[in-house]
Design a protein around this motif. Structure first.
Motif, mmCIF file in Angstrom:
data_model
loop_
_atom_site.group_PDB
_atom_site.id
_atom_site.type_symbol
_atom_site.label_atom_id
_atom_site.label_comp_id
_atom_site.label_asym_id
_atom_site.label_seq_id
_atom_site.Cartn_x
_atom_site.Cartn_y
_atom_site.Cartn_z
ATOM 1 N N ARG A 56 0.859 -1.197 0.000
ATOM 2 C CA ARG A 56 0.000 0.000 0.000
ATOM 3 C C ARG A 56 0.886 1.236 0.000
ATOM 4 N NH1 ARG A 56 -4.106 3.072 2.849
ATOM 5 N NH2 ARG A 56 -4.432 4.798 1.372
ATOM 6 N N GLU A 57 1.947 1.219 0.809
ATOM 7 C CA GLU A 57 2.822 2.402 0.849
ATOM 8 C C GLU A 57 3.474 2.632 -0.505
ATOM 9 O OE1 GLU A 57 4.785 1.275 4.717
ATOM 10 O OE2 GLU A 57 4.995 3.468 4.781
ATOM 11 N N GLU A 58 3.917 1.534 -1.145
ATOM 12 C CA GLU A 58 4.535 1.698 -2.469
ATOM 13 C C GLU A 58 3.494 2.174 -3.478
ATOM 14 O OE1 GLU A 58 5.909 -2.365 -2.262
ATOM 15 O OE2 GLU A 58 7.933 -1.761 -2.881
ATOM 16 N N VAL A 59 2.279 1.673 -3.334
ATOM 17 C CA VAL A 59 1.203 2.089 -4.251
ATOM 18 C C VAL A 59 0.942 3.584 -4.086
ATOM 19 C CG1 VAL A 59 -1.286 1.877 -4.667
ATOM 20 C CG2 VAL A 59 0.100 -0.183 -4.432
ATOM 21 N N TYR A 60 0.920 4.032 -2.837
ATOM 22 C CA TYR A 60 0.676 5.466 -2.569
ATOM 23 C C TYR A 60 1.836 6.294 -3.126
ATOM 24 C CZ TYR A 60 0.515 9.879 -0.013
ATOM 25 O OH TYR A 60 0.525 11.211 0.302
ATOM 26 N N GLU A 61 3.047 5.807 -2.891
ATOM 27 C CA GLU A 61 4.233 6.527 -3.387
ATOM 28 C C GLU A 61 4.200 6.593 -4.915
ATOM 29 O OE1 GLU A 61 7.858 5.700 -1.041
ATOM 30 O OE2 GLU A 61 8.714 5.357 -3.056
ATOM 31 N N ARG A 62 3.818 5.481 -5.529
ATOM 32 C CA ARG A 62 3.707 5.444 -6.999
ATOM 33 C C ARG A 62 2.659 6.479 -7.439
ATOM 34 N NH1 ARG A 62 3.692 0.947 -10.242
ATOM 35 N NH2 ARG A 62 5.504 0.144 -9.166
ATOM 36 N N LEU A 94 -7.745 6.927 -14.412
ATOM 37 C CA LEU A 94 -8.851 6.456 -13.578
ATOM 38 C C LEU A 94 -8.941 7.267 -12.286
ATOM 39 C CD1 LEU A 94 -9.514 2.635 -13.488
ATOM 40 C CD2 LEU A 94 -10.934 4.480 -14.296
ATOM 41 N N GLU A 95 -8.427 8.474 -12.350
ATOM 42 C CA GLU A 95 -8.521 9.415 -11.218
ATOM 43 C C GLU A 95 -8.083 8.745 -9.923
ATOM 44 O OE1 GLU A 95 -11.938 12.068 -13.231
ATOM 45 O OE2 GLU A 95 -12.558 10.537 -11.833
ATOM 46 N N GLU A 96 -7.050 7.922 -10.041
ATOM 47 C CA GLU A 96 -6.584 7.196 -8.858
ATOM 48 C C GLU A 96 -5.541 8.004 -8.120
ATOM 49 O OE1 GLU A 96 -5.182 3.705 -10.979
ATOM 50 O OE2 GLU A 96 -6.232 2.492 -9.513
ATOM 51 N N LEU A 97 -5.336 9.265 -8.503
ATOM 52 C CA LEU A 97 -4.190 9.973 -7.939
ATOM 53 C C LEU A 97 -4.547 10.652 -6.628
ATOM 54 C CD1 LEU A 97 -2.814 11.465 -11.262
ATOM 55 C CD2 LEU A 97 -2.425 9.228 -10.207
ATOM 56 N N PRO A 98 -3.593 10.712 -5.684
ATOM 57 C CA PRO A 98 -3.885 11.284 -4.363
ATOM 58 C C PRO A 98 -4.358 12.720 -4.435
ATOM 59 C CG PRO A 98 -1.757 10.188 -4.351
ATOM 60 C CD PRO A 98 -2.219 10.205 -5.768
ATOM 61 N N GLY A 230 -10.905 -0.126 -2.557
ATOM 62 C CA GLY A 230 -10.161 0.328 -3.738
ATOM 63 C C GLY A 230 -9.522 1.677 -3.470
ATOM 64 N N PHE A 231 -9.205 2.392 -4.563
ATOM 65 C CA PHE A 231 -8.527 3.686 -4.434
ATOM 66 C C PHE A 231 -7.350 3.576 -3.469
ATOM 67 C CE2 PHE A 231 -10.678 6.247 -7.229
ATOM 68 C CZ PHE A 231 -12.050 6.205 -7.070
ATOM 69 N N HIS A 232 -6.530 2.526 -3.685
ATOM 70 C CA HIS A 232 -5.410 2.306 -2.754
ATOM 71 C C HIS A 232 -4.365 3.412 -2.863
ATOM 72 C CE1 HIS A 232 -7.259 -1.534 -2.032
ATOM 73 N NE2 HIS A 232 -7.226 -1.808 -3.312
ATOM 74 N N THR A 233 -4.330 4.063 -4.041
ATOM 75 C CA THR A 233 -3.350 5.155 -4.167
ATOM 76 C C THR A 233 -3.822 6.382 -3.408
ATOM 77 O OG1 THR A 233 -4.540 5.574 -6.207
ATOM 78 C CG2 THR A 233 -2.297 4.738 -6.440
ATOM 79 N N VAL A 234 -5.096 6.432 -3.055
ATOM 80 C CA VAL A 234 -5.633 7.656 -2.441
ATOM 81 C C VAL A 234 -5.637 7.516 -0.927
ATOM 82 C CG1 VAL A 234 -7.617 9.214 -2.290
ATOM 83 C CG2 VAL A 234 -7.089 8.066 -4.456
ATOM 84 N N ASP A 235 -5.039 8.518 -0.268
ATOM 85 C CA ASP A 235 -4.974 8.511 1.198
ATOM 86 C C ASP A 235 -6.218 9.187 1.767
ATOM 87 O OD1 ASP A 235 -3.811 10.716 -0.221
ATOM 88 O OD2 ASP A 235 -3.222 11.593 1.686
ATOM 89 N N ASN A 236 -7.362 8.505 1.674
ATOM 90 C CA ASN A 236 -8.556 9.061 2.331
ATOM 91 C C ASN A 236 -8.229 9.215 3.807
ATOM 92 O OD1 ASN A 236 -9.488 7.170 -0.032
ATOM 93 N ND2 ASN A 236 -11.068 8.739 0.200
ATOM 94 N N GLY A 237 -8.572 10.371 4.359
ATOM 95 C CA GLY A 237 -8.033 10.638 5.685
ATOM 96 C C GLY A 237 -9.044 11.036 6.721
ATOM 97 N N PHE A 238 -8.500 11.179 7.952
ATOM 98 C CA PHE A 238 -9.304 11.709 9.049
ATOM 99 C C PHE A 238 -8.682 13.031 9.496
ATOM 100 C CE2 PHE A 238 -6.152 8.932 11.193
ATOM 101 C CZ PHE A 238 -5.579 9.837 12.099
#
Ligand SMILES: CCCCCCCCCCCCCC(=O)SCCNC(=O)CCNC(=O)[C@H](O)C(C)(C)COP(=O)(O)OP(=O)(O)OC[C@H]1O[C@@H](n2cnc3c(N)ncnc32)[C@H](O)[C@@H]1OP(=O)(O)O
Ligand SMILES: Cc1cc2nc3c(=O)[nH]c(=O)nc-3n(C[C@H](O)[C@H](O)[C@H](O)COP(=O)(O)OP(=O)(O)OC[C@H]3O[C@@H](n4cnc5c(N)ncnc54)[C@H](O)[C@@H]3O)c2cc1C
Length: 649
Positions: A56-62, A94-98, A230-238
């Motif tokens: 997940r971290e690598e996916v987010y970094e990517r 696919l708008e997967e970007l953070p 899904g949206f693993h590249t996106v850091d949905n947050g609190f």
């Protein structure tokens, strides 16, 4: 090129390039789209073949690396975030970007709800990416019920500041895309309090992280909410705010003023950004379903399995059941393509009225967009799964490409308005128009006429090849649902139930009514769009068959409704079913060519099953070898296996 696909393409009865341009709008649009895609896909950073082998971290970094490349591309080519070109690029990723919430919601909210002065200050910073923002509205305790949001923005007259505070755990912002680790600003939806009085939800620009070292600012507790479907590249947050002070000027005040409070002409104008995304999601539904159909149809043309006649192993696309699963998905994708075009036309029209200060049309836009968002996302989510299942075991592999579409798209039933809630919102508007038919907009004009009982004068299979009779069928089905539900609501209130309780008591019927209305609208818009389009007769023949399949399949799928309305009888339903089988046969020869017309780049599909050349088995084997487990012949965990093998039971 795999022989079966070559043969399929040679058999096509129409010109694929003509349909590509028709679906893109024109030859120039096609060219431009392909040029943009080539810039993106030729960049190695947009590699995706190890997508499911990294953490997940690598996916987010990517995701951040891709964002950097996309931003550099936009700067080099002078592509603005609010341009059609950027929208195309966004779809291709696919708008997967953070950072995509920055582009699709943070900037548009400032643009739509900021004063001229606020826009002059904030838009250049946001468009030049000097700041990165998200749209922080949903809270741990409330996503749907906006009037129930608990975050407070209290105006401090003495310092001319707002104190923004999360008073409870349930008031923590939860879900906003990019909030966890990426964004340093947010537009925050909060209840405005001034001079001790609450004035409801307004939007406030709040800085969350330092622009120097990205550390959270004092009073800000912030982070990622963890893994999701899904949206693993996106850091949905609190986000929890502890009495964070912001300048008076940070409340978006195009439509409302805080000190000596001046309310907006229509309080729902603050909901405008959500409407714009709902409008986009209708076209997105078409893209997702078209991509899934492309994978499933191409694979079904290559996959040979069992026998129809002894000794002959046909492509599974020759099985009528396979056609019955997949061809309606192609038809639905095209129907939603035209519905998406309609939604964008209406949205642009209402937007220009709003900028001229006429806000009356926002209720109509909300009513239509909420319903179509729910209808098209629900249907396309189900359609992607039908396509996946139609590909057997390999459909279940990540190599198929389905998971990426499915896992991101599943959320569309929830984000931007949970679908049931959206249906009910659209229904609220529909029943208002039913009660006051003169106010009914074009999309509901059928409510204006007296509801005289009609019979479907259909005697043969040819009659179900007529757009007008099919549109009437869907209209009568909707009318029958709406009028019986309206009667139920009237009875409930007549016997003393208040309007809200009656609405809740009848909400299942209300749901059926609005879905029938949306279905009618999609069929009518689809057929009218085809009538208005210029095309060669070979192409018109194909497009007519596909549109007729969409309508007849819809009648078959909801036969009970059509019979219950008294508008159709059992014999006519059988005519519809006979027509469906005839259309499946007619479409079969062009199935591969039609999905070729969706014109997806292999690097968008990322599918061993759906690649243009049909070279399925080599791609599957190449992909499997990428598995981390295959790095060594004997995996390092063999030590556990050895104990198991040597242990005595
Ligand atoms: C290929 C690409 C794939 C990838 C996809 C990428 C995209 C991913 C994107 C992901 C990002 C995800 C990002 C996110 O998820 S952002 C968060 C999204 N959140 C929501 O959508 C919240 C949903 N809830 C609401 O909108 C409100 O609470 C509702 C509407 C339910 C009730 O609200 P409320 O309780 O205040 O109202 P009411 O029920 O008392 O009265 C209703 C009245 O209000 C009018 N009204 C209501 N709303 C609107 C409106 N909008 N414009 C104009 N009018 C509106 C309505 O017509 C009615 O009018 P009338 O009948 O009184 O005349
Ligand atoms: C991938 C993803 C990305 C998101 N990104 C963002 C973002 O960037 N910014 C942001 O602010 N939010 C975001 N959200 C949050 C999203 O907008 C909310 O989850 C959504 O609005 C639904 O609200 P909820 O979670 O409160 O669902 P709820 O409303 O709690 O839904 C639970 C159930 O209650 C039912 N229900 C609720 N109200 C009614 C009613 N009146 N009548 C009948 N049934 C009802 C629903 O139908 C549903 O079945 C995101 C969510 C996801 C999944």
């Amino acid at each position: 090129m795999d022989a079966p696909l070559l043969k399929e393409r040679e058999r096509a009865t129409f010109n694929v390039t003509e349909l590509i341009h028709l679906l893109n709008g024109s030859e120039e649009e096609t060219k431009r789209r392909k040029e943009l895609e080539s810039w993106l896909y030729n960049n190695p950073v947009f590699r995706q073949d190890d997508r499911y082998q990294i953490s997940r971290e690598e996916v987010y970094e990517r995701g951040l690396q891709k964002t950097r490349e996309l931003v550099n591309l936009c700067r080099r080519k002078n592509i603005k975030f609010d341009s059609l070109d950027f929208a195309r690029l966004n779809i291709s990723t696919l708008e997967e970007l953070p950072f995509f919430l920055h582009v699709i919601m943070f900037i548009p909210t400032i643009r739509g709800q900021g004063t001229e002065e606020q826009k002059r200050k904030w838009l250049p910073l946001a468009e030049d990416l000097k700041i990165l923002g998200t749209y922080a509205q949903t809270e741990l305790g409330h996503g749907t019920f906006l009037r129930g949001l608990e975050t407070k923005a209290t105006y401090d007259v003495s310092s001319r500041e707002f104190i923004v505070n999360s008073p409870t755990i349930t008031s923590m912002k939860w879900w906003p895309g990019g909030l966890g680790k990426t964004c340093n600003y947010a537009v925050i939806a909060a209840q405005l309090y001034t001079k001790g009085k609450c004035y409801g939800i307004h939007m406030f620009i709040v800085q969350l992280r330092s622009l120097e070292d990205h550390k959270p600012l004092p009073g800000v507790t912030i982070g990622d909410i963890g893994n999701k479907y899904g949206f693993h590249t996106v850091d949905n947050g609190f986000l929890r705010l502890d009495n964070v002070r912001i300048p008076y000027e940070n409340m978006l005040m195009r439509y409302a003023k805080a000190c000596d409070y001046i309310p907006p002409v229509n309080p729902k104008i603050n909901y405008g950004t959500m409407t714009s995304i709902r409008v986009d999601l209708v076209k997105d539904a078409s893209v997702i379903l078209a991509a899934a159909s492309t994978i499933a149809i191409r694979y079904s043309a290559v996959r040979h399995q069992t026998e129809i006649r002894p000794g002959e192993e046909p492509p599974v696309l020759d099985y009528i059941t396979q056609q019955f699963k997949l061809f309606p998905q192609i038809a639905t994708a095209i129907a939603f393509h035209f519905a998406g075009d309609y939604m964008h036309r209406i949205y642009d029209k209402v937007q220009s009225e709003i900028f001229d200060g006429h806000l009356s049309a926002i209720t109509e836009l909300h009513g239509i967009s909420a319903g179509l968002k729910a209808f098209t996302t629900d249907t396309s989510i189900a359609g992607v799964e039908i396509c996946r299942r139609a590909c057997g075991g390999h459909g279940y592999s990540n190599a198929s490409g389905f998971q990426r579409f499915y896992e991101n798209w599943l959320g569309s039933a929830t984000y931007e308005g949970e679908n049931t809630v959206m249906y009910l919102q659209a229904a609220r508007y529909l029943f208002k128009c039913y009660d006051n038919p003169k106010e009914a907009p074009e999309t509901m004009s059928y409510l204006r006429y007296p509801q005289n009982k009609m019979e479907w004068n259909v005697k043969s299979a040819d009659d179900v090849s007529n757009y007008a009779t099919l549109i009437t069928a869907f209209e009568q089905r909707a009318l029958s649902k709406i009028s019986s539900t309206a009667k139920k609501l009237k009875n409930l209130t007549h016997y003393g139930m208040n309007r809200n309780d009656a609405w809740n008591a009848a909400s299942v019927d209300i749901l059926h009514s609005i879905k029938a209305h949306c279905h009618y609208f999609i069929v009518k818009n689809y057929m009218q769009s085809l009538n208005h389009l210029k095309m060669s007769s070979p192409l018109r023949q194909v497009m007519t068959a596909v549109a007729l399949l969409y309508a007849n399949y819809g009648i078959d799928e909801h036969a009970g409704d059509f019979l219950e309305s008294g508008f159709m009888n059992g014999k006519q339903i059988n005519l519809v079913r006979a027509k469906i089988l005839q259309l499946l046969k007619e479409i079969r020869v062009n199935a591969v060519a039609i999905v070729d017309s969706f014109d997806f780049d292999d690097r968008f599909l990322r599918s061993a099953l759906g690649a243009y050349d049909g070279n399925v088995y080599n791609r599957l084997f190449k992909w499997a070898k990428l598995s981390p487990l295959n790095k060594t012949e004997v995996h390092s965990s063999y030590k556990y296996l050895r104990r198991i093998l040597q242990s005595k039971l």
